[in-house]
Design an enzyme around this catalytic site. Structure first.
Site, mmCIF file in Angstrom:
data_model
loop_
_atom_site.group_PDB
_atom_site.id
_atom_site.type_symbol
_atom_site.label_atom_id
_atom_site.label_comp_id
_atom_site.label_asym_id
_atom_site.label_seq_id
_atom_site.Cartn_x
_atom_site.Cartn_y
_atom_site.Cartn_z
ATOM 1 N N LYS A 24 0.849 -1.208 0.000
ATOM 2 C CA LYS A 24 0.000 0.000 0.000
ATOM 3 C C LYS A 24 0.879 1.251 0.000
ATOM 4 C CE LYS A 24 -1.822 1.762 3.982
ATOM 5 N NZ LYS A 24 -1.609 3.201 4.181
ATOM 6 N N ASN A 25 1.863 1.287 0.891
ATOM 7 C CA ASN A 25 2.636 2.520 1.059
ATOM 8 C C ASN A 25 3.656 2.745 -0.044
ATOM 9 O OD1 ASN A 25 1.063 3.040 3.221
ATOM 10 N ND2 ASN A 25 2.563 2.389 4.763
ATOM 11 N N CYS A 123 -4.736 8.337 9.227
ATOM 12 C CA CYS A 123 -5.041 7.853 10.580
ATOM 13 C C CYS A 123 -4.727 8.934 11.610
ATOM 14 C CB CYS A 123 -4.191 6.619 10.892
ATOM 15 S SG CYS A 123 -4.394 5.321 9.696
ATOM 16 N N ARG A 128 -0.077 15.425 12.787
ATOM 17 C CA ARG A 128 0.553 14.890 11.573
ATOM 18 C C ARG A 128 0.887 16.066 10.663
ATOM 19 N NH1 ARG A 128 -1.732 9.215 9.406
ATOM 20 N NH2 ARG A 128 0.342 9.135 8.491
ATOM 21 N N PRO A 129 1.896 16.865 11.076
ATOM 22 C CA PRO A 129 2.238 18.080 10.331
ATOM 23 C C PRO A 129 2.893 17.753 8.986
ATOM 24 C CG PRO A 129 3.845 17.691 12.052
ATOM 25 C CD PRO A 129 2.780 16.650 12.218
ATOM 26 N N ASP A 318 4.066 0.519 12.016
ATOM 27 C CA ASP A 318 2.814 -0.011 11.459
ATOM 28 C C ASP A 318 2.557 -1.455 11.869
ATOM 29 O OD1 ASP A 318 3.069 1.848 8.343
ATOM 30 O OD2 ASP A 318 2.470 2.422 10.364
ATOM 31 N N ARG A 410 -8.840 -0.533 4.102
ATOM 32 C CA ARG A 410 -7.985 0.507 3.493
ATOM 33 C C ARG A 410 -6.646 -0.102 3.083
ATOM 34 N NH1 ARG A 410 -6.865 5.558 6.961
ATOM 35 N NH2 ARG A 410 -5.556 5.832 5.133
HETATM 36 C C1 EPZ Z 1 3.951 6.980 6.455
HETATM 37 O O1 EPZ Z 1 3.243 8.072 7.035
HETATM 38 C C2 EPZ Z 1 2.975 5.814 6.365
HETATM 39 N N1 EPZ Z 1 1.847 6.197 5.517
HETATM 40 C C3 EPZ Z 1 2.468 5.450 7.760
HETATM 41 O O2 EPZ Z 1 1.712 4.245 7.607
HETATM 42 C C4 EPZ Z 1 3.657 5.129 8.676
HETATM 43 O O3 EPZ Z 1 3.175 4.950 10.002
HETATM 44 C C5 EPZ Z 1 4.681 6.264 8.651
HETATM 45 O O4 EPZ Z 1 5.056 6.573 7.297
HETATM 46 C C6 EPZ Z 1 5.948 5.902 9.423
HETATM 47 O O5 EPZ Z 1 6.522 4.756 8.852
HETATM 48 C C7 EPZ Z 1 2.010 6.117 4.163
HETATM 49 O O6 EPZ Z 1 3.069 5.744 3.675
HETATM 50 C C8 EPZ Z 1 0.822 6.471 3.342
HETATM 51 P P1 EPZ Z 1 6.266 10.201 8.474
HETATM 52 P P2 EPZ Z 1 3.908 9.561 7.015
HETATM 53 O O7 EPZ Z 1 6.282 11.451 7.682
HETATM 54 O O8 EPZ Z 1 4.666 9.731 5.786
HETATM 55 C C9 EPZ Z 1 6.678 13.568 11.822
HETATM 56 C C10 EPZ Z 1 -0.147 2.838 7.615
HETATM 57 O O9 EPZ Z 1 -0.639 2.242 8.576
HETATM 58 N N2 EPZ Z 1 6.581 14.547 10.719
HETATM 59 O O10 EPZ Z 1 7.347 9.199 8.311
HETATM 60 O O11 EPZ Z 1 2.824 10.519 7.338
HETATM 61 C C11 EPZ Z 1 5.364 12.822 12.046
HETATM 62 O O12 EPZ Z 1 4.483 13.589 12.853
HETATM 63 C C12 EPZ Z 1 0.286 4.271 7.790
HETATM 64 O O13 EPZ Z 1 0.076 2.332 6.492
HETATM 65 C C13 EPZ Z 1 6.750 15.896 11.012
HETATM 66 O O14 EPZ Z 1 6.958 16.289 12.148
HETATM 67 O O15 EPZ Z 1 4.879 9.447 8.270
HETATM 68 C C14 EPZ Z 1 5.824 11.542 12.708
HETATM 69 O O16 EPZ Z 1 6.014 11.768 14.091
HETATM 70 C C15 EPZ Z 1 -0.110 4.838 9.147
HETATM 71 N N3 EPZ Z 1 6.661 16.800 9.997
HETATM 72 C C16 EPZ Z 1 7.191 11.282 12.056
HETATM 73 O O17 EPZ Z 1 7.591 12.525 11.466
HETATM 74 C C17 EPZ Z 1 6.441 16.417 8.693
HETATM 75 O O18 EPZ Z 1 6.395 17.298 7.798
HETATM 76 C C18 EPZ Z 1 7.164 10.230 10.960
HETATM 77 O O19 EPZ Z 1 6.157 10.599 10.032
HETATM 78 C C19 EPZ Z 1 6.266 15.040 8.412
HETATM 79 C C20 EPZ Z 1 6.348 14.111 9.443
#
Ligand code: EPZ
Length: 440
Positions: A24-25, A123, A128-129, A318, A410
Protein backbone atom coordinates in the site's frame (compact mmCIF):
# COMPACT_ATOMS: atom_id res chain seq x y z
CA UNK A 1 -22.27 1.59 1.95
CA UNK A 2 -23.71 0.76 5.37
CA UNK A 3 -21.20 0.15 8.16
CA UNK A 4 -19.99 -3.41 8.46
CA UNK A 5 -18.07 -5.53 10.94
CA UNK A 6 -15.99 -8.66 10.85
CA UNK A 7 -17.59 -11.46 12.88
CA UNK A 8 -14.92 -13.88 14.08
CA UNK A 9 -15.34 -17.18 15.96
CA UNK A 10 -11.91 -17.55 17.51
CA UNK A 11 -9.82 -20.53 18.58
CA UNK A 12 -8.99 -21.98 15.16
CA UNK A 13 -5.28 -22.53 14.38
CA UNK A 14 -4.34 -20.85 11.08
CA UNK A 15 -2.60 -23.35 8.82
CA UNK A 16 -1.53 -23.40 5.17
CA UNK A 17 -0.27 -20.86 2.64
CA UNK A 18 -1.10 -17.20 1.98
CA UNK A 19 0.08 -14.82 -0.76
CA UNK A 20 1.03 -11.24 0.13
CA UNK A 21 -0.27 -8.41 -2.05
CA UNK A 22 1.50 -5.32 -3.35
CA UNK A 23 2.58 -2.68 -0.84
CA UNK A 24 0.00 0.00 0.00
CA UNK A 25 2.64 2.52 1.06
CA UNK A 26 4.70 1.92 -2.08
CA UNK A 27 1.86 2.04 -4.62
CA UNK A 28 0.43 5.32 -3.23
CA UNK A 29 3.79 7.03 -3.86
CA UNK A 30 4.24 5.29 -7.22
CA UNK A 31 0.77 6.42 -8.40
CA UNK A 32 1.68 10.05 -7.64
CA UNK A 33 5.04 9.55 -9.40
CA UNK A 34 3.24 8.17 -12.48
CA UNK A 35 1.50 11.55 -12.82
CA UNK A 36 4.86 13.12 -13.75
CA UNK A 37 5.73 10.96 -16.76
CA UNK A 38 5.59 12.22 -20.35
CA UNK A 39 4.38 8.87 -21.68
CA UNK A 40 2.22 5.95 -20.55
CA UNK A 41 2.90 3.14 -18.07
CA UNK A 42 1.42 -0.09 -16.66
CA UNK A 43 1.48 -0.80 -12.94
CA UNK A 44 1.25 -4.47 -11.89
CA UNK A 45 0.66 -6.17 -8.52
CA UNK A 46 -1.41 -3.19 -7.35
CA UNK A 47 -3.40 -4.16 -4.21
CA UNK A 48 -7.20 -3.95 -4.57
CA UNK A 49 -7.70 -1.82 -1.40
CA UNK A 50 -9.76 1.29 -0.77
CA UNK A 51 -6.79 3.67 -0.35
CA UNK A 52 -5.66 2.74 -3.88
CA UNK A 53 -9.14 3.45 -5.28
CA UNK A 54 -9.14 6.85 -3.54
CA UNK A 55 -5.73 7.68 -5.05
CA UNK A 56 -6.87 6.54 -8.52
CA UNK A 57 -9.95 8.78 -8.15
CA UNK A 58 -7.73 11.74 -7.18
CA UNK A 59 -5.48 11.21 -10.21
CA UNK A 60 -8.52 10.93 -12.49
CA UNK A 61 -9.95 14.22 -11.14
CA UNK A 62 -6.67 15.83 -12.26
CA UNK A 63 -7.52 14.56 -15.76
CA UNK A 64 -5.19 11.53 -15.87
CA UNK A 65 -6.48 8.50 -17.80
CA UNK A 66 -6.33 5.32 -15.68
CA UNK A 67 -7.82 2.00 -16.78
CA UNK A 68 -8.10 -0.70 -14.10
CA UNK A 69 -7.82 -4.38 -14.98
CA UNK A 70 -8.41 -7.27 -12.55
CA UNK A 71 -5.42 -9.62 -12.56
CA UNK A 72 -6.00 -13.40 -12.10
CA UNK A 73 -4.54 -13.54 -8.56
CA UNK A 74 -6.94 -10.80 -7.40
CA UNK A 75 -4.64 -7.79 -7.65
CA UNK A 76 -5.07 -4.91 -10.10
CA UNK A 77 -3.11 -3.88 -13.18
CA UNK A 78 -3.38 -0.18 -14.01
CA UNK A 79 -2.87 1.33 -17.48
CA UNK A 80 -1.95 4.97 -16.89
CA UNK A 81 -1.71 7.95 -19.27
CA UNK A 82 -1.07 11.21 -17.34
CA UNK A 83 -0.67 13.28 -20.50
CA UNK A 84 -4.38 14.19 -20.24
CA UNK A 85 -3.87 15.99 -16.90
CA UNK A 86 -5.50 19.44 -17.21
CA UNK A 87 -5.17 21.07 -13.79
CA UNK A 88 -2.74 21.62 -10.93
CA UNK A 89 -5.53 21.66 -8.33
CA UNK A 90 -6.42 18.71 -6.10
CA UNK A 91 -8.81 20.39 -3.71
CA UNK A 92 -11.85 18.07 -3.64
CA UNK A 93 -13.09 16.38 -0.47
CA UNK A 94 -11.54 13.05 -1.53
CA UNK A 95 -8.08 14.51 -0.86
CA UNK A 96 -8.78 14.47 2.87
CA UNK A 97 -9.64 10.77 2.85
CA UNK A 98 -6.00 9.66 2.83
CA UNK A 99 -2.62 10.95 3.94
CA UNK A 100 -0.78 10.02 0.73
CA UNK A 101 -2.71 12.59 -1.31
CA UNK A 102 0.03 15.02 -0.31
CA UNK A 103 2.38 13.27 -2.79
CA UNK A 104 0.43 15.16 -5.47
CA UNK A 105 2.12 18.35 -4.20
CA UNK A 106 5.54 17.08 -5.28
CA UNK A 107 4.23 15.48 -8.47
CA UNK A 108 2.23 18.54 -9.64
CA UNK A 109 5.05 20.94 -8.76
CA UNK A 110 7.35 18.82 -10.90
CA UNK A 111 4.85 18.54 -13.76
CA UNK A 112 3.03 21.88 -13.80
CA UNK A 113 5.32 24.15 -11.72
CA UNK A 114 2.27 24.76 -9.54
CA UNK A 115 0.20 22.74 -7.07
CA UNK A 116 -2.89 23.44 -5.00
CA UNK A 117 -3.96 20.77 -2.51
CA UNK A 118 -6.45 20.39 0.30
CA UNK A 119 -4.73 19.34 3.56
CA UNK A 120 -4.42 15.52 3.61
CA UNK A 121 -6.20 13.12 5.99
CA UNK A 122 -4.98 9.78 7.31
CA UNK A 123 -5.04 7.85 10.58
CA UNK A 124 -5.38 9.99 13.68
CA UNK A 125 -2.20 9.43 15.72
CA UNK A 126 -2.15 12.97 17.05
CA UNK A 127 -0.20 15.69 15.27
CA UNK A 128 0.55 14.89 11.57
CA UNK A 129 2.24 18.08 10.33
CA UNK A 130 3.72 18.58 6.86
CA UNK A 131 6.25 21.25 7.85
CA UNK A 132 9.20 19.14 6.62
CA UNK A 133 7.59 18.85 3.16
CA UNK A 134 6.94 22.62 2.95
CA UNK A 135 10.42 23.54 4.25
CA UNK A 136 12.01 21.38 1.53
CA UNK A 137 9.80 22.78 -1.24
CA UNK A 138 10.69 26.30 -0.07
CA UNK A 139 14.39 25.42 -0.31
CA UNK A 140 13.69 24.32 -3.90
CA UNK A 141 12.26 27.72 -4.74
CA UNK A 142 8.54 27.11 -4.20
CA UNK A 143 6.51 30.19 -3.22
CA UNK A 144 3.66 29.76 -0.73
CA UNK A 145 5.44 27.01 1.18
CA UNK A 146 4.99 28.62 4.58
CA UNK A 147 2.86 26.58 7.02
CA UNK A 148 0.77 29.68 7.68
CA UNK A 149 -0.10 29.87 3.98
CA UNK A 150 -3.12 27.62 4.45
CA UNK A 151 -6.20 29.33 3.07
CA UNK A 152 -9.13 27.33 4.50
CA UNK A 153 -7.06 24.18 4.51
CA UNK A 154 -5.75 24.58 0.94
CA UNK A 155 -1.99 24.72 0.26
CA UNK A 156 -0.97 26.48 -3.00
CA UNK A 157 2.66 26.32 -4.12
CA UNK A 158 4.31 27.78 -7.21
CA UNK A 159 7.85 27.31 -8.48
CA UNK A 160 8.92 28.20 -11.94
CA UNK A 161 11.34 26.73 -12.11
CA UNK A 162 11.83 24.25 -9.28
CA UNK A 163 15.53 24.17 -8.41
CA UNK A 164 17.63 21.39 -6.91
CA UNK A 165 18.64 22.01 -3.26
CA UNK A 166 20.36 20.47 -0.27
CA UNK A 167 17.61 19.20 2.07
CA UNK A 168 18.28 18.01 5.63
CA UNK A 169 15.41 16.34 7.55
CA UNK A 170 15.80 16.77 11.31
CA UNK A 171 13.10 14.10 11.72
CA UNK A 172 13.17 10.95 9.54
CA UNK A 173 10.00 11.22 7.45
CA UNK A 174 8.73 8.68 4.89
CA UNK A 175 6.29 11.12 3.33
CA UNK A 176 8.64 14.07 3.14
CA UNK A 177 11.41 11.88 1.65
CA UNK A 178 9.10 10.60 -1.10
CA UNK A 179 7.55 14.02 -1.76
CA UNK A 180 10.93 15.71 -2.22
CA UNK A 181 12.14 12.82 -4.42
CA UNK A 182 9.13 13.45 -6.68
CA UNK A 183 9.63 17.22 -6.89
CA UNK A 184 13.40 16.88 -7.41
CA UNK A 185 13.02 14.40 -10.29
CA UNK A 186 12.20 17.19 -12.76
CA UNK A 187 13.79 20.15 -10.94
CA UNK A 188 16.67 22.09 -12.48
CA UNK A 189 19.95 20.80 -11.04
CA UNK A 190 20.75 18.37 -8.25
CA UNK A 191 18.95 17.74 -4.95
CA UNK A 192 20.58 15.90 -2.04
CA UNK A 193 18.36 14.65 0.80
CA UNK A 194 20.21 13.96 4.07
CA UNK A 195 18.72 11.95 6.93
CA UNK A 196 16.27 10.44 4.41
CA UNK A 197 13.86 7.63 5.37
CA UNK A 198 15.00 4.16 4.19
CA UNK A 199 11.75 2.14 4.15
CA UNK A 200 11.31 -0.47 1.37
CA UNK A 201 8.55 1.67 -0.15
CA UNK A 202 11.00 4.59 -0.57
CA UNK A 203 13.26 2.29 -2.61
CA UNK A 204 10.27 1.11 -4.67
CA UNK A 205 9.25 4.66 -5.59
CA UNK A 206 12.87 5.48 -6.52
CA UNK A 207 13.15 2.32 -8.64
CA UNK A 208 9.89 3.21 -10.38
CA UNK A 209 11.10 6.76 -11.07
CA UNK A 210 14.47 5.53 -12.38
CA UNK A 211 12.77 3.06 -14.73
CA UNK A 212 10.86 6.09 -16.08
CA UNK A 213 14.13 7.89 -16.84
CA UNK A 214 14.86 9.65 -13.55
CA UNK A 215 18.35 9.87 -12.07
CA UNK A 216 18.07 8.92 -8.37
CA UNK A 217 20.91 7.40 -6.37
CA UNK A 218 21.10 6.20 -2.75
CA UNK A 219 17.44 5.33 -2.05
CA UNK A 220 17.44 2.97 0.94
CA UNK A 221 20.34 4.85 2.54
CA UNK A 222 20.09 8.05 4.57
CA UNK A 223 21.48 10.16 1.70
CA UNK A 224 19.57 10.30 -1.60
CA UNK A 225 20.77 12.35 -4.58
CA UNK A 226 18.46 13.26 -7.47
CA UNK A 227 19.72 14.83 -10.70
CA UNK A 228 16.73 16.64 -12.27
CA UNK A 229 15.77 15.65 -15.85
CA UNK A 230 13.56 17.59 -18.30
CA UNK A 231 11.63 14.58 -19.62
CA UNK A 232 10.44 11.27 -18.16
CA UNK A 233 9.67 9.09 -21.21
CA UNK A 234 7.84 6.28 -19.39
CA UNK A 235 6.34 3.65 -21.80
CA UNK A 236 7.12 0.59 -19.63
CA UNK A 237 5.57 -1.75 -17.00
CA UNK A 238 6.42 -1.83 -13.29
CA UNK A 239 5.47 -4.30 -10.53
CA UNK A 240 4.90 -3.10 -6.94
CA UNK A 241 6.93 -4.75 -4.14
CA UNK A 242 5.18 -7.01 -1.59
CA UNK A 243 3.58 -5.32 1.42
CA UNK A 244 5.94 -5.60 4.43
CA UNK A 245 3.15 -4.70 6.89
CA UNK A 246 0.55 -7.08 5.49
CA UNK A 247 3.18 -9.85 5.62
CA UNK A 248 4.01 -9.06 9.26
CA UNK A 249 0.32 -9.06 10.16
CA UNK A 250 -0.12 -12.61 8.81
CA UNK A 251 3.05 -13.77 10.59
CA UNK A 252 1.55 -12.53 13.86
CA UNK A 253 -1.91 -13.98 13.10
CA UNK A 254 -0.28 -17.39 12.53
CA UNK A 255 1.70 -17.11 15.77
CA UNK A 256 -1.12 -16.00 18.11
CA UNK A 257 -3.43 -18.80 16.90
CA UNK A 258 -0.70 -21.40 17.47
CA UNK A 259 -0.81 -22.23 13.77
CA UNK A 260 1.65 -23.12 11.01
CA UNK A 261 1.53 -20.77 8.04
CA UNK A 262 3.84 -20.12 5.08
CA UNK A 263 3.61 -16.55 3.82
CA UNK A 264 4.51 -16.26 0.10
CA UNK A 265 5.57 -13.28 -2.09
CA UNK A 266 7.60 -11.64 0.68
CA UNK A 267 11.09 -10.14 0.77
CA UNK A 268 12.50 -11.75 3.95
CA UNK A 269 15.02 -8.97 4.60
CA UNK A 270 12.13 -6.50 4.88
CA UNK A 271 10.68 -8.67 7.67
CA UNK A 272 13.93 -8.96 9.68
CA UNK A 273 12.92 -6.59 12.55
CA UNK A 274 9.79 -8.71 13.23
CA UNK A 275 11.33 -12.12 12.44
CA UNK A 276 14.17 -11.48 14.91
CA UNK A 277 11.74 -10.48 17.66
CA UNK A 278 9.46 -13.48 17.09
CA UNK A 279 12.42 -15.89 17.23
CA UNK A 280 13.57 -14.20 20.46
CA UNK A 281 10.07 -14.82 21.92
CA UNK A 282 10.30 -18.53 21.05
CA UNK A 283 8.51 -18.83 17.68
CA UNK A 284 9.98 -20.71 14.71
CA UNK A 285 10.46 -18.32 11.76
CA UNK A 286 12.01 -20.08 8.73
CA UNK A 287 12.95 -18.05 5.64
CA UNK A 288 13.19 -19.14 2.03
CA UNK A 289 13.92 -16.95 -1.03
CA UNK A 290 10.47 -15.33 -1.18
CA UNK A 291 8.55 -16.93 1.69
CA UNK A 292 8.54 -17.17 5.48
CA UNK A 293 7.09 -20.01 7.57
CA UNK A 294 5.83 -19.24 11.10
CA UNK A 295 4.95 -21.92 13.65
CA UNK A 296 5.91 -23.00 17.17
CA UNK A 297 6.99 -26.23 18.87
CA UNK A 298 4.05 -27.89 20.63
CA UNK A 299 5.21 -27.17 24.17
CA UNK A 300 7.40 -24.14 23.38
CA UNK A 301 7.42 -21.41 26.02
CA UNK A 302 6.68 -18.01 24.45
CA UNK A 303 8.34 -15.28 26.51
CA UNK A 304 7.67 -11.55 26.57
CA UNK A 305 9.98 -9.02 24.93
CA UNK A 306 10.69 -5.29 24.62
CA UNK A 307 10.17 -3.40 21.36
CA UNK A 308 10.87 0.23 20.39
CA UNK A 309 9.38 1.37 17.07
CA UNK A 310 11.88 3.15 14.83
CA UNK A 311 12.27 4.19 11.20
CA UNK A 312 13.43 1.31 8.96
CA UNK A 313 15.45 -0.86 9.45
CA UNK A 314 14.12 -0.56 13.03
CA UNK A 315 10.86 -2.16 14.15
CA UNK A 316 8.06 -0.66 12.01
CA UNK A 317 5.44 1.44 13.83
CA UNK A 318 2.81 -0.01 11.46
CA UNK A 319 3.29 -3.41 13.14
CA UNK A 320 3.13 -1.96 16.67
CA UNK A 321 -0.53 -2.79 17.44
CA UNK A 322 -0.19 -6.31 16.03
CA UNK A 323 3.01 -6.88 18.06
CA UNK A 324 1.22 -5.81 21.26
CA UNK A 325 -1.31 -8.60 20.60
CA UNK A 326 1.63 -11.01 20.32
CA UNK A 327 2.97 -9.69 23.65
CA UNK A 328 -0.43 -10.21 25.34
CA UNK A 329 -0.16 -13.98 24.78
CA UNK A 330 3.49 -14.28 25.86
CA UNK A 331 4.61 -15.24 29.37
CA UNK A 332 5.60 -12.41 31.68
CA UNK A 333 5.96 -8.68 31.11
CA UNK A 334 6.63 -6.97 27.76
CA UNK A 335 7.19 -3.33 26.89
CA UNK A 336 6.20 -1.53 23.70
CA UNK A 337 7.73 1.93 23.17
CA UNK A 338 6.00 3.88 20.34
CA UNK A 339 8.77 6.19 19.22
CA UNK A 340 7.37 7.50 15.89
CA UNK A 341 3.82 8.67 16.63
CA UNK A 342 2.54 10.86 19.43
CA UNK A 343 -0.51 8.75 20.22
CA UNK A 344 -0.76 5.32 18.65
CA UNK A 345 -2.26 3.37 21.57
CA UNK A 346 -5.94 4.32 21.04
CA UNK A 347 -6.74 0.64 20.37
CA UNK A 348 -5.61 -0.51 23.85
CA UNK A 349 -9.05 -0.03 25.51
CA UNK A 350 -10.47 -2.35 22.82
CA UNK A 351 -7.91 -5.04 23.77
CA UNK A 352 -8.77 -4.55 27.48
CA UNK A 353 -12.36 -5.46 26.59
CA UNK A 354 -10.95 -8.78 25.32
CA UNK A 355 -9.20 -9.43 28.63
CA UNK A 356 -5.76 -7.93 27.94
CA UNK A 357 -3.67 -6.64 30.86
CA UNK A 358 -1.95 -3.46 29.57
CA UNK A 359 -0.98 -0.17 31.19
CA UNK A 360 -0.09 2.84 29.03
CA UNK A 361 2.21 5.65 30.19
CA UNK A 362 2.46 8.25 27.40
CA UNK A 363 4.40 6.46 24.61
CA UNK A 364 5.03 3.24 26.56
CA UNK A 365 2.67 0.27 26.96
CA UNK A 366 3.49 -2.31 29.65
CA UNK A 367 1.91 -5.63 28.72
CA UNK A 368 1.36 -8.49 31.22
CA UNK A 369 0.90 -11.87 29.53
CA UNK A 370 -2.55 -13.53 29.76
CA UNK A 371 -3.60 -17.07 28.92
CA UNK A 372 -6.37 -16.26 26.45
CA UNK A 373 -8.33 -13.38 24.94
CA UNK A 374 -12.10 -13.58 25.32
CA UNK A 375 -14.38 -12.69 22.41
CA UNK A 376 -15.94 -9.20 22.53
CA UNK A 377 -17.36 -6.41 20.37
CA UNK A 378 -14.51 -4.01 19.57
CA UNK A 379 -13.95 -1.09 17.21
CA UNK A 380 -11.13 -0.53 14.72
CA UNK A 381 -9.68 2.88 15.61
CA UNK A 382 -7.40 2.84 12.53
CA UNK A 383 -6.34 0.34 9.91
CA UNK A 384 -3.42 -1.31 11.72
CA UNK A 385 -5.27 -1.28 15.05
CA UNK A 386 -8.16 -2.99 13.26
CA UNK A 387 -5.81 -5.65 11.92
CA UNK A 388 -4.45 -6.18 15.45
CA UNK A 389 -7.99 -6.65 16.82
CA UNK A 390 -8.63 -9.24 14.09
CA UNK A 391 -5.50 -11.11 15.24
CA UNK A 392 -6.72 -11.02 18.86
CA UNK A 393 -10.21 -12.18 17.81
CA UNK A 394 -8.74 -15.09 15.81
CA UNK A 395 -6.92 -16.24 18.96
CA UNK A 396 -9.80 -15.50 21.35
CA UNK A 397 -12.19 -17.93 23.01
CA UNK A 398 -15.68 -17.18 21.70
CA UNK A 399 -17.12 -14.77 19.15
CA UNK A 400 -15.89 -11.24 18.43
CA UNK A 401 -17.23 -8.44 16.26
CA UNK A 402 -14.65 -5.98 14.92
CA UNK A 403 -16.76 -2.97 13.93
CA UNK A 404 -15.70 -0.08 11.65
CA UNK A 405 -14.12 -2.80 9.53
CA UNK A 406 -13.91 -0.53 6.48
CA UNK A 407 -10.79 0.95 8.08
CA UNK A 408 -9.13 -2.45 7.78
CA UNK A 409 -10.02 -2.69 4.09
CA UNK A 410 -7.99 0.51 3.49
CA UNK A 411 -4.83 -1.59 3.61
CA UNK A 412 -5.60 -5.33 3.55
CA UNK A 413 -6.58 -6.87 0.22
CA UNK A 414 -9.24 -9.66 0.41
CA UNK A 415 -8.55 -10.20 4.14
CA UNK A 416 -11.67 -12.37 4.70
CA UNK A 417 -10.82 -14.70 1.79
CA UNK A 418 -7.18 -14.96 2.83
CA UNK A 419 -7.97 -15.73 6.48
CA UNK A 420 -10.71 -18.22 5.52
CA UNK A 421 -8.23 -20.05 3.27
CA UNK A 422 -6.06 -20.50 6.39
CA UNK A 423 -8.96 -21.98 8.39
CA UNK A 424 -10.32 -18.88 10.14
CA UNK A 425 -14.04 -18.66 10.91
CA UNK A 426 -14.64 -15.06 9.77
CA UNK A 427 -17.59 -13.36 8.11
CA UNK A 428 -18.38 -9.83 7.03
CA UNK A 429 -21.70 -8.71 8.56
CA UNK A 430 -23.65 -5.52 7.95
CA UNK A 431 -25.10 -5.66 11.47
CA UNK A 432 -23.16 -3.36 13.72
CA UNK A 433 -23.16 -5.08 17.09
CA UNK A 434 -22.88 -3.37 20.46
CA UNK A 435 -22.70 -5.46 23.61
CA UNK A 436 -26.11 -5.64 25.27
CA UNK A 437 -26.19 -3.70 28.53
CA UNK A 438 -25.95 -6.04 31.47
CA UNK A 439 -29.45 -6.92 32.78
CA UNK A 440 -30.23 -4.48 35.61
C1 EPZ B 1 3.95 6.98 6.46
O1 EPZ B 1 3.24 8.07 7.03
C2 EPZ B 1 2.97 5.81 6.37
N1 EPZ B 1 1.85 6.20 5.52
C3 EPZ B 1 2.47 5.45 7.76
O2 EPZ B 1 1.71 4.24 7.61
C4 EPZ B 1 3.66 5.13 8.68
O3 EPZ B 1 3.18 4.95 10.00
C5 EPZ B 1 4.68 6.26 8.65
O4 EPZ B 1 5.06 6.57 7.30
C6 EPZ B 1 5.95 5.90 9.42
O5 EPZ B 1 6.52 4.76 8.85
C7 EPZ B 1 2.01 6.12 4.16
O6 EPZ B 1 3.07 5.74 3.67
C8 EPZ B 1 0.82 6.47 3.34
P1 EPZ B 1 6.27 10.20 8.47
P2 EPZ B 1 3.91 9.56 7.02
O7 EPZ B 1 6.28 11.45 7.68
O8 EPZ B 1 4.67 9.73 5.79
C9 EPZ B 1 6.68 13.57 11.82
C10 EPZ B 1 -0.15 2.84 7.62
O9 EPZ B 1 -0.64 2.24 8.58
N2 EPZ B 1 6.58 14.55 10.72
O10 EPZ B 1 7.35 9.20 8.31
O11 EPZ B 1 2.82 10.52 7.34
C11 EPZ B 1 5.36 12.82 12.05
O12 EPZ B 1 4.48 13.59 12.85
C12 EPZ B 1 0.29 4.27 7.79
O13 EPZ B 1 0.08 2.33 6.49
C13 EPZ B 1 6.75 15.90 11.01
O14 EPZ B 1 6.96 16.29 12.15
O15 EPZ B 1 4.88 9.45 8.27
C14 EPZ B 1 5.82 11.54 12.71
O16 EPZ B 1 6.01 11.77 14.09
C15 EPZ B 1 -0.11 4.84 9.15
N3 EPZ B 1 6.66 16.80 10.00
C16 EPZ B 1 7.19 11.28 12.06
O17 EPZ B 1 7.59 12.52 11.47
C17 EPZ B 1 6.44 16.42 8.69
O18 EPZ B 1 6.39 17.30 7.80
C18 EPZ B 1 7.16 10.23 10.96
O19 EPZ B 1 6.16 10.60 10.03
C19 EPZ B 1 6.27 15.04 8.41
C20 EPZ B 1 6.35 14.11 9.44
Amino acid sequence: MSPYSYKINGGHKLCGDVNISGSKNAVLGVLAAAMMIDGVCNLENVPDISDVHVMIELCQTLGATIETEKAPEGSLTLHIDPRTINTYKATGAAVSKIRASYYLLGALLAREGKASLRMPGGCNFGQRPIDLHLKAFKAMGAKGANPENLNDGIITLEASPLKGAKVFFDIVSVGATINVMLAATKAQGKTVITNAAKEPHIVDVANFLNSMGAKIKGAGTDTISIQGVPVLPGNFSYSIIPDQIEAGTYMIAAAVTGGDVTIHNVIPTHMEPLSAKMREMGYIVDEDDDSIRVCKEEDAEITGTNIKTMPYPGFPTDLQPQAVVLMCLADGMSKMHENVWQNRFQYIPELLRMGADINVFDRIALVEGIKKFRGATVTATDLRAGAALVCAALAAEGTSYVTNAKKIDRGYEHIVDKLRSLGADIDRTEEVYYEQDEEA
